[in-house]
Design a protein around this motif. Structure first.
Motif, PDB file in Angstrom:
ATOM      1  N   GLY A   1       0.777  -1.429   0.160  1.00  0.00           N
ATOM      2  CA  GLY A   1       0.070   0.045  -0.166  1.00  0.00           C
ATOM      3  C   GLY A   1       0.895   1.188  -0.032  1.00  0.00           C
ATOM      4  N   ARG A   2       2.069   1.315   0.398  1.00  0.00           N
ATOM      5  CA  ARG A   2       2.887   2.464   0.352  1.00  0.00           C
ATOM      6  C   ARG A   2       2.935   3.175  -1.275  1.00  0.00           C
ATOM      7  N   ASN A   3       2.986   2.217  -2.087  1.00  0.00           N
ATOM      8  CA  ASN A   3       2.679   2.733  -3.483  1.00  0.00           C
ATOM      9  C   ASN A   3       1.681   3.590  -3.770  1.00  0.00           C
ATOM     10  N   ALA A   4       0.636   3.832  -2.919  1.00  0.00           N
ATOM     11  CA  ALA A   4      -0.462   4.613  -2.991  1.00  0.00           C
ATOM     12  C   ALA A   4      -0.178   5.882  -2.395  1.00  0.00           C
ATOM     13  N   ILE A   5       0.868   6.027  -1.647  1.00  0.00           N
ATOM     14  CA  ILE A   5       0.951   7.198  -0.721  1.00  0.00           C
ATOM     15  C   ILE A   5       1.925   8.210  -1.232  1.00  0.00           C
ATOM     16  N   ASP A   6       1.660   9.358  -2.033  1.00  0.00           N
ATOM     17  CA  ASP A   6       2.493  10.144  -2.170  1.00  0.00           C
ATOM     18  C   ASP A   6       2.465  11.620  -1.519  1.00  0.00           C
ATOM     19  N   VAL A   7       3.376  12.484  -2.099  1.00  0.00           N
ATOM     20  CA  VAL A   7       3.424  13.890  -1.355  1.00  0.00           C
ATOM     21  C   VAL A   7       2.515  14.713  -1.846  1.00  0.00           C
ATOM     22  N   ASP A   8       1.375  15.089  -1.209  1.00  0.00           N
ATOM     23  CA  ASP A   8       0.402  15.956  -1.914  1.00  0.00           C
ATOM     24  C   ASP A   8       0.290  17.367  -0.991  1.00  0.00           C
ATOM     25  N   ASN A   9       0.640  17.297   0.091  1.00  0.00           N
ATOM     26  CA  ASN A   9       0.320  18.533   1.305  1.00  0.00           C
ATOM     27  C   ASN A   9       1.108  18.068   2.636  1.00  0.00           C
ATOM     28  N   ASP A  10       0.945  19.051   3.502  1.00  0.00           N
ATOM     29  CA  ASP A  10       1.900  18.706   4.635  1.00  0.00           C
ATOM     30  C   ASP A  10       1.755  17.517   5.549  1.00  0.00           C
ATOM     31  N   ARG A  11       0.414  17.120   5.377  1.00  0.00           N
ATOM     32  CA  ARG A  11      -0.125  16.036   6.225  1.00  0.00           C
ATOM     33  C   ARG A  11       0.636  14.635   5.463  1.00  0.00           C
ATOM     34  N   SER A  12       0.616  14.596   4.123  1.00  0.00           N
ATOM     35  CA  SER A  12       0.888  13.450   3.449  1.00  0.00           C
ATOM     36  C   SER A  12       2.902  13.574   3.620  1.00  0.00           C
ATOM     37  N   TYR A  13       3.127  14.707   3.520  1.00  0.00           N
ATOM     38  CA  TYR A  13       4.816  14.797   3.642  1.00  0.00           C
ATOM     39  C   TYR A  13       5.367  14.264   4.952  1.00  0.00           C
ATOM     40  N   ARG A  14       4.537  14.538   5.744  1.00  0.00           N
ATOM     41  CA  ARG A  14       5.103  13.934   7.166  1.00  0.00           C
ATOM     42  C   ARG A  14       4.938  12.357   7.143  1.00  0.00           C
ATOM     43  N   ILE A  15       3.910  11.987   6.698  1.00  0.00           N
ATOM     44  CA  ILE A  15       3.717  10.599   6.706  1.00  0.00           C
ATOM     45  C   ILE A  15       4.742   9.941   5.523  1.00  0.00           C
ATOM     46  N   VAL A  16       4.952  10.420   4.451  1.00  0.00           N
ATOM     47  CA  VAL A  16       6.026   9.948   3.617  1.00  0.00           C
ATOM     48  C   VAL A  16       7.633   9.909   4.321  1.00  0.00           C
ATOM     49  N   ALA A  17       7.905  11.131   4.711  1.00  0.00           N
ATOM     50  CA  ALA A  17       8.968  11.335   5.678  1.00  0.00           C
ATOM     51  C   ALA A  17       9.274  10.170   6.713  1.00  0.00           C
ATOM     52  N   ASP A  18       8.162  10.031   7.406  1.00  0.00           N
ATOM     53  CA  ASP A  18       8.347   8.807   8.394  1.00  0.00           C
ATOM     54  C   ASP A  18       8.445   7.353   7.638  1.00  0.00           C
ATOM     55  N   LEU A  19       7.710   7.310   6.769  1.00  0.00           N
ATOM     56  CA  LEU A  19       7.885   5.720   6.110  1.00  0.00           C
ATOM     57  C   LEU A  19       9.327   5.767   5.333  1.00  0.00           C
ATOM     58  N   LEU A  20       9.918   6.808   4.827  1.00  0.00           N
ATOM     59  CA  LEU A  20      10.982   6.489   4.117  1.00  0.00           C
ATOM     60  C   LEU A  20      12.160   6.393   5.087  1.00  0.00           C
ATOM     61  N   GLY A  21      12.111   6.971   6.376  1.00  0.00           N
ATOM     62  CA  GLY A  21      12.887   6.916   7.609  1.00  0.00           C
ATOM     63  C   GLY A  21      12.883   5.412   8.001  1.00  0.00           C
ATOM     64  N   GLN A  22      11.463   4.691   8.189  1.00  0.00           N
ATOM     65  CA  GLN A  22      11.548   3.444   8.587  1.00  0.00           C
ATOM     66  C   GLN A  22      12.268   2.419   7.537  1.00  0.00           C
ATOM     67  N   THR A  23      12.030   2.717   6.026  1.00  0.00           N
ATOM     68  CA  THR A  23      12.734   1.874   5.176  1.00  0.00           C
ATOM     69  C   THR A  23      14.452   1.982   5.147  1.00  0.00           C
ATOM     70  N   ALA A  24      14.924   3.315   5.623  1.00  0.00           N
ATOM     71  CA  ALA A  24      16.176   3.273   5.655  1.00  0.00           C
ATOM     72  C   ALA A  24      16.858   2.841   6.816  1.00  0.00           C
TER      73      ALA A  24
END
Length: 262
Positions: free
Chosen positions: A238-261
């Motif tokens: 489901g990560r493939n459906a989450i992109d950066v559209d606004n401040d809310r999704s920016y924070r979510i994607v940043a968090d998920l990218l951090g987890q991946t790293a």
């Protein structure tokens, strides 16, 4: 045959994305996230996939120097990545990018699709080897919510499930260019009933909005209407459906990218 890629990175004419303004950059694709410009995450995933050939970034010509800076900081071979000038709408931007590529299968994605996975690319590559003209990647609602409970708020309801768009499309080749006409005039296609009626027909529109038809059946009806075979590609991640559209999704994607790293 390798699959070429188009990364859509331009802004709507006359507008600057609020996230770009907030981060003091010219384009949303340049905002820093998890230590890199947003588009860098997309390009790194694409460039490392063995089935990917040329990568064209569709963006305004004045942004080329900024993209060159991003490319200079990427690991690996960036010789296959180049910028092509965008136009005033998505359809013509796709056509302009295709003109710079050899004929063959093409995957189209967006520069804000930072959580794009290698498995998603592979799924699209494999489906484009078949008889389909157009491939459309979707993720089931449960998979998206599993990735993050607030990762996506918009789902398309069908009788078999609810799905979210993954901003990942495939064309079998230049002969499938007529599919790009669906996107002419820019985004927000799903909100403009008149354009859907013109492309898909009134009955199909009613069936899609009612949720009375399954995803495969809906794609079969639309395929018959527009004369192209459209194949849905359902992605388990489901990560493939989450992109950066606004401040809310920016924070979510940043968090998920951090987890991946980690």
């Amino acid at each position: 045959m390798q699959t070429n890629i188009i990364v859509l990175a331009a802004q709507r004419p006359g507008t600057i994305d609020p996230l770009a303004i907030g981060h003091d950059v010219s384009h949303k694709c340049l905002i820093p996230i998890a230590g890199e410009p947003l588009i860098a995450h997309v390009l790194e995933t694409l460039s490392k996939h063995p089935a990917v050939g040329d990568i064209c970034i569709s963006i305004e010509a004045q942004a080329f120097p900024d993209i060159d800076v991003v490319l200079a900081q990427l690991d690996g071979d960036t010789g296959r990545i180049r910028c092509v000038p965008s136009t005033y709408n998505l359809a013509d931007s796709v056509i302009a990018a295709l003109a710079q590529m050899d004929d063959g299968p093409v995957i189209i994605t967006t520069a804000d699709n930072a959580l794009l996975t290698a498995d998603a690319i592979e799924a699209m590559v494999q489906i484009l080897k078949g008889d389909t003209d157009v491939a459309l990647a979707l993720a089931p609602k449960a998979a998206v919510l599993k990735a993050h409970p607030d990762g996506q708020r918009r789902f398309y309801k069908f009788s078999d499930d609810q799905y979210s768009n993954c901003n990942l499309y495939g064309l079998s080749g230049h002969d499938a260019l007529t599919a790009a006409e669906i996107f002419r005039g820019g985004g927000q296609f799903a909100k403009k009933a008149g354009r859907i009626i013109d492309s898909f027909g009134l009955i199909n529109l009613l069936l899609l909005r009612s949720g009375w038809i399954s995803l495969p059946a809906a794609m079969a009806r639309i395929s018959k209407r527009i004369g192209l075979t459209i194949t849905p590609v359902v992605l388990a991640d489901g990560r493939n459906a989450i992109d950066v559209d606004n401040d809310r999704s920016y924070r979510i994607v940043a968090d998920l990218l951090g987890q991946t790293a980690t």
